[in-house]
Design a protein around this motif. Structure first.
Motif, PDB file in Angstrom:
ATOM      1  N   LEU A  34      -9.538  -5.400  -4.988  1.00 51.99           N
ATOM      2  CA  LEU A  34      -9.583  -4.299  -4.026  1.00 51.99           C
ATOM      3  C   LEU A  34      -8.784  -3.083  -4.471  1.00 51.99           C
ATOM      4  CD1 LEU A  34      -9.167  -6.390  -0.751  1.00 51.99           C
ATOM      5  CD2 LEU A  34     -11.263  -5.326  -1.577  1.00 51.99           C
ATOM      6  N   GLY A  35      -7.849  -3.301  -5.404  1.00 52.64           N
ATOM      7  CA  GLY A  35      -7.034  -2.191  -5.889  1.00 52.64           C
ATOM      8  C   GLY A  35      -5.941  -1.769  -4.932  1.00 52.64           C
ATOM      9  N   CYS A  36      -5.432  -2.703  -4.148  1.00 54.66           N
ATOM     10  CA  CYS A  36      -4.341  -2.380  -3.222  1.00 54.66           C
ATOM     11  C   CYS A  36      -3.510  -3.632  -2.961  1.00 54.66           C
ATOM     12  CB  CYS A  36      -4.872  -1.818  -1.902  1.00 54.66           C
ATOM     13  SG  CYS A  36      -5.928  -2.962  -0.985  1.00 54.66           S
ATOM     14  N   ALA A  37      -2.247  -3.434  -2.555  1.00 58.73           N
ATOM     15  CA  ALA A  37      -1.367  -4.552  -2.226  1.00 58.73           C
ATOM     16  C   ALA A  37      -1.670  -5.035  -0.812  1.00 58.73           C
ATOM     17  CB  ALA A  37       0.093  -4.126  -2.331  1.00 58.73           C
ATOM     18  N   LEU A  38      -1.683  -6.342  -0.654  1.00 62.86           N
ATOM     19  CA  LEU A  38      -1.940  -6.932   0.666  1.00 62.86           C
ATOM     20  C   LEU A  38      -0.684  -7.508   1.298  1.00 62.86           C
ATOM     21  CD1 LEU A  38      -5.261  -8.776  -0.229  1.00 62.86           C
ATOM     22  CD2 LEU A  38      -5.003  -6.555   0.899  1.00 62.86           C
ATOM     23  N   LEU A  39       0.273  -7.934   0.464  1.00 64.54           N
ATOM     24  CA  LEU A  39       1.550  -8.463   0.932  1.00 64.54           C
ATOM     25  C   LEU A  39       2.679  -7.565   0.469  1.00 64.54           C
ATOM     26  CD1 LEU A  39       1.218 -12.313   0.243  1.00 64.54           C
ATOM     27  CD2 LEU A  39       0.858 -11.107   2.412  1.00 64.54           C
ATOM     28  N   ASP A  40       3.670  -7.373   1.328  1.00 70.83           N
ATOM     29  CA  ASP A  40       4.868  -6.614   0.981  1.00 70.83           C
ATOM     30  C   ASP A  40       5.863  -7.578   0.335  1.00 70.83           C
ATOM     31  OD1 ASP A  40       7.100  -5.069   0.743  1.00 70.83           O
ATOM     32  OD2 ASP A  40       7.296  -4.607   2.878  1.00 70.83           O
ATOM     33  N   ARG A  41       5.935  -7.554  -0.962  1.00 69.32           N
ATOM     34  CA  ARG A  41       6.766  -8.522  -1.686  1.00 69.32           C
ATOM     35  C   ARG A  41       8.237  -8.121  -1.772  1.00 69.32           C
ATOM     36  NH1 ARG A  41       1.677  -8.675  -3.614  1.00 69.32           N
ATOM     37  NH2 ARG A  41       0.724 -10.755  -3.847  1.00 69.32           N
ATOM     38  N   THR A  42       8.594  -6.986  -1.157  1.00 73.43           N
ATOM     39  CA  THR A  42      10.009  -6.600  -1.099  1.00 73.43           C
ATOM     40  C   THR A  42      10.704  -7.283   0.064  1.00 73.43           C
ATOM     41  OG1 THR A  42       9.560  -4.660   0.300  1.00 73.43           O
ATOM     42  CG2 THR A  42       9.468  -4.352  -2.093  1.00 73.43           C
ATOM     43  N   SER A  43       9.911  -7.889   0.953  1.00 73.19           N
ATOM     44  CA  SER A  43      10.474  -8.554   2.128  1.00 73.19           C
ATOM     45  C   SER A  43      10.733 -10.018   1.818  1.00 73.19           C
ATOM     46  CB  SER A  43       9.502  -8.434   3.308  1.00 73.19           C
ATOM     47  OG  SER A  43       9.947  -9.192   4.399  1.00 73.19           O
ATOM     48  N   SER A  57       6.784 -13.221   4.541  1.00 69.50           N
ATOM     49  CA  SER A  57       5.437 -12.746   4.219  1.00 69.50           C
ATOM     50  C   SER A  57       5.005 -11.685   5.229  1.00 69.50           C
ATOM     51  CB  SER A  57       4.456 -13.920   4.209  1.00 69.50           C
ATOM     52  OG  SER A  57       4.750 -14.802   3.162  1.00 69.50           O
ATOM     53  N   VAL A  58       5.186 -10.416   4.856  1.00 68.93           N
ATOM     54  CA  VAL A  58       4.805  -9.303   5.709  1.00 68.93           C
ATOM     55  C   VAL A  58       3.592  -8.629   5.082  1.00 68.93           C
ATOM     56  CG1 VAL A  58       5.533  -7.112   6.696  1.00 68.93           C
ATOM     57  CG2 VAL A  58       7.189  -8.967   6.442  1.00 68.93           C
ATOM     58  N   PHE A  59       2.579  -8.398   5.886  1.00 69.06           N
ATOM     59  CA  PHE A  59       1.363  -7.771   5.384  1.00 69.06           C
ATOM     60  C   PHE A  59       1.520  -6.254   5.325  1.00 69.06           C
ATOM     61  CE2 PHE A  59      -0.081 -11.879   6.740  1.00 69.06           C
ATOM     62  CZ  PHE A  59      -1.093 -12.200   5.851  1.00 69.06           C
ATOM     63  N   THR A  60       0.939  -5.651   4.310  1.00 71.94           N
ATOM     64  CA  THR A  60       0.866  -4.200   4.252  1.00 71.94           C
ATOM     65  C   THR A  60      -0.177  -3.726   5.261  1.00 71.94           C
ATOM     66  OG1 THR A  60      -0.875  -4.241   2.568  1.00 71.94           O
ATOM     67  CG2 THR A  60       1.414  -4.241   1.784  1.00 71.94           C
ATOM     68  N   ARG A  61      -0.293  -2.427   5.393  1.00 77.96           N
ATOM     69  CA  ARG A  61      -1.296  -1.897   6.306  1.00 77.96           C
ATOM     70  C   ARG A  61      -2.697  -2.323   5.885  1.00 77.96           C
ATOM     71  NH1 ARG A  61      -1.364   4.468   7.591  1.00 77.96           N
ATOM     72  NH2 ARG A  61      -3.532   4.640   7.079  1.00 77.96           N
ATOM     73  N   GLU A  62      -2.936  -2.288   4.559  1.00 78.26           N
ATOM     74  CA  GLU A  62      -4.237  -2.721   4.046  1.00 78.26           C
ATOM     75  C   GLU A  62      -4.440  -4.218   4.272  1.00 78.26           C
ATOM     76  OE1 GLU A  62      -2.055  -0.931   2.391  1.00 78.26           O
ATOM     77  OE2 GLU A  62      -3.074   1.027   2.189  1.00 78.26           O
ATOM     78  N   GLY A  63      -3.337  -4.993   4.146  1.00 78.17           N
ATOM     79  CA  GLY A  63      -3.426  -6.429   4.379  1.00 78.17           C
ATOM     80  C   GLY A  63      -3.787  -6.751   5.815  1.00 78.17           C
TER      81      GLY A  63
END
Length: 294
Positions: A46-55, A58-64
């Protein structure tokens, strides 16, 4: 054009449902690295991050979050298509948990029709309090649960059938003296209504004293009619002869009735029963009213 893999969408939804990659892997019977690989492959496609790996969680990004909504719809249609096109008759055993209220809402009628349509499917049903049904789903002891919980606790994987407010009620003949403990008619220890009602932080001017404990709604309503005390009851049980109390009682949260599947229960039989319950009792999106409720 990128393609969405069913297995990767299952992994994404499992992470949301079970609170992280490790628990999702256990539920899917996969290694943690396999689940992580599925998500990374999805992100690369998809070309975008789905999980925020700085947290740390397991927090989803807006796209996630956006993909999660589509993913659930895709998986539901995937299961529906398999169920519709399969040439095999449904069979097996389903463990169903439901509350007394749901039984009265017409679920018994739905089960009768379901078992006539699918005679090779055995449905073992238990009736109990919502908290117990929720625990049994988590423990893998039930395949489907139909129960109540406060609206803010509804999970993204739940299907909400309907929601309704709670009310404090009493008999008009019962005179309350707020300088003394207020007699309270409560459901049993496994009822989340009672947990909320007895939480001291909700009460500043009202001191509740439980004088009757009963797991039956009809028993509580009979006690209220007799003027024994006050009770916390959902809207459908508020009779014209009852008096609704507002101040100084705390305003209760909204209650939702949901259908939830347990663990890895995605068999055709479970999907068929869940669809039957939702079709009969679920909210009609056009009218906002619950279908099939009497």
């Amino acid at each position: 054009m990128s393609k969405l893999d069913i297995g990767s969408l299952e992994a994404l939804c499992a992470i949301a449902d079970h609170g992280g990659v490790t628990r999702a892997a256990a539920r899917l019977a996969l290694s943690q690295s396999a689940v992580s690989h599925k998500i990374k492959r999805l992100e690369a496609s998809l070309g975008c991050a789905l999980l925020d790996r700085t947290s740390s969680t397991s927090v989803f990004t807006r796209e996630g979050e956006k993909l999660l909504i589509y993913g659930r719809r895709i998986l539901a249609l995937h299961d529906e298509a398999l169920l519709s096109l399969t040439k095999q008759a449904l069979h097996g055993k389903i463990r169903l948990g439901m509350t007394e209220d749901v039984t009265n809402a017409g679920l018994a009628r739905i089960l009768g029709r379901f078992m006539r349509l699918y005679p090779e499917v055995r449905v073992h049903t238990i009736t109990g309090q919502s908290l117990r049904i929720e625990d049994q789903l988590e423990e893998g002891m039930l395949d489907i649960g139909v129960f109540q919980l406060f609206e803010n606790r509804v999970q993204t994987s739940d299907t909400m059938l309907f929601k309704e407010p709670l009310f404090w009620i009493k008999s008009p003949d019962l005179q309350l003296d707020y300088k003394k403990p207020v007699p309270f008619l409560a459901f049993d220890d496994e009822c989340f209504y009672r947990e909320w009602a007895m939480d001291a932080k909700h009460h500043r001017e009202v001191n509740l004293e439980t004088i009757l404990t009963c797991s039956s709604t009809s028993g509580i309503l009979s006690g209220v009619s007799s003027g024994l005390g006050v009770a916390l009851i959902s809207k459908r049980h508020v009779r014209p002869e009852f008096e609704v109390i507002n101040e100084p009682f705390p305003s209760p949260p909204t209650v939702a009735t949901v259908v939830r599947s347990g663990g890895q229960c995605r068999s055709s039989s479970v999907a068929a029963l869940r669809a039957s319950i939702v079709d009969e009792l679920g909210i009609d999106e056009r009218s906002g009213q619950s279908r099939g409720r009497q």
